[in-house]
Enzyme design. Structure first.
Site, PDB file in Angstrom:
ATOM      1  CB  SER A 148      15.473   4.388  -9.262  1.00 29.03           C
ATOM      2  OG  SER A 148      15.644   4.984 -10.536  1.00 29.03           O
ATOM      3  CE1 TYR A 162      21.243   4.139  -8.701  1.00 33.26           C
ATOM      4  CE2 TYR A 162      19.522   3.875 -10.359  1.00 33.26           C
ATOM      5  CZ  TYR A 162      20.030   4.529  -9.250  1.00 33.26           C
ATOM      6  OH  TYR A 162      19.319   5.559  -8.688  1.00 33.26           O
TER       7      TYR A 162
END
Length: 263
Positions: A148, A162
């Protein structure tokens, strides 16, 4: 020109029940791969499988909790007996920060950290660990880590676990690429930017303005899926150990300092 076909490949996609995972599964099937559609929710994995079959592709669905080592062993044993060893792995399944309650470091309970790391880093490690023997034996294979842009830049007070897990996937990817590349196995990471599912005009316009106008639309799952299919094929055979950022240029500039920015 090298072939982008995936005929004869067996591709396992985690988190294939929706969004980017579903788009990846369909894109790989469209290129000829036999797709193993996995998700923690068997029903959504089966829906993806049904969509692939309706388009003339070959697919089978399995329930898979990617953080569970025994679950990987069970699924891959079934896949090997029915289709042969996996030659393409897309480690896409993830636990989102907003779902887990993952915020600033001092506000994120340790059990939340553990859950996010288990799904988003332990899971990809287990996936790679379980498919590598078959890939090494075959002398070829492609592993894609769905990282990401959150691994490359941060949002203050949000997604601590995350972001850390997605950055960890990049480190894992590079060690796999460096260790097994000489045996024909490639490993790369794809780092999506803002991806939206559906046609929410208001949200899309807000995104366009927040990007300083550089990025005219948010990404769609298919934008990521096409990159995954390319890098998994022989057309992407010279790409190994790399992070492919697919964000429309969002991380290439600073919106607040860009000419004409409203940010």
């Amino acid at each position: 020109m090298r072939d982008s076909s995936l005929e004869g490949r067996r591709a396992l996609v985690t988190g294939a029940g929706a969004g980017i995972g579903r788009a990846c599964a369909k894109a790989l099937a469209a290129q000829g791969a036999t797709v193993v559609s996995t998700d923690i929710n068997l029903e959504t994995a089966q829906e993806t499988c049904d969509q692939i079959r309706a388009l003339g592709g070959t697919a089978e669905a399995f329930a898979l909790d990617v953080a569970d080592n025994a679950a990987w062993e069970s699924v891959l044993a079934s896949v090997r007996s029915r289709h042969g060893g996996v030659t393409v792995l897309v480690n896409n399944a993830a636990l989102k920060a907003s779902v887990a309650g993952d915020g600033a470091l001092l506000d994120t309970p340790v059990n939340v950290w553990d859950r996010v790391i288990a799904a988003n880093l332990r899971g990809p490690m287990l996936g790679a660990r379980h498919v590598l023997p078959d890939m090494v034996a075959a002398g070829n294979g492609s592993i894609v880590m769905m990282s990401s842009t959150a691994a490359l830049h941060s949002v203050a007070g949000f997604a601590t676990a995350y972001s850390s897990a997605k950055a960890g996937m990049i480190g894992l990817m590079r060690t796999v690429a460096a260790t097994y590349g000489t045996q024909g196995v490639r490993c790369n990471a794809v780092a999506p930017g803002v991806i939206m599912v559906g046609d929410d005009t208001e949200s899309q316009e807000a995104f366009r303005k927040s990007s300083g106008g550089l990025v005219q639309r948010p990404g769609q799952p298919e934008d990521i899926a096409e990159t995954v299919a390319f890098v998994s094929s022989d057309a992407g055979s010279y790409i190994n150990g790399q992070v492919l950022v697919v964000d429309g240029g969002l991380t290439a500039h600073m919106p607040g300092l860009s000419q004409g920015s409203n940010a």
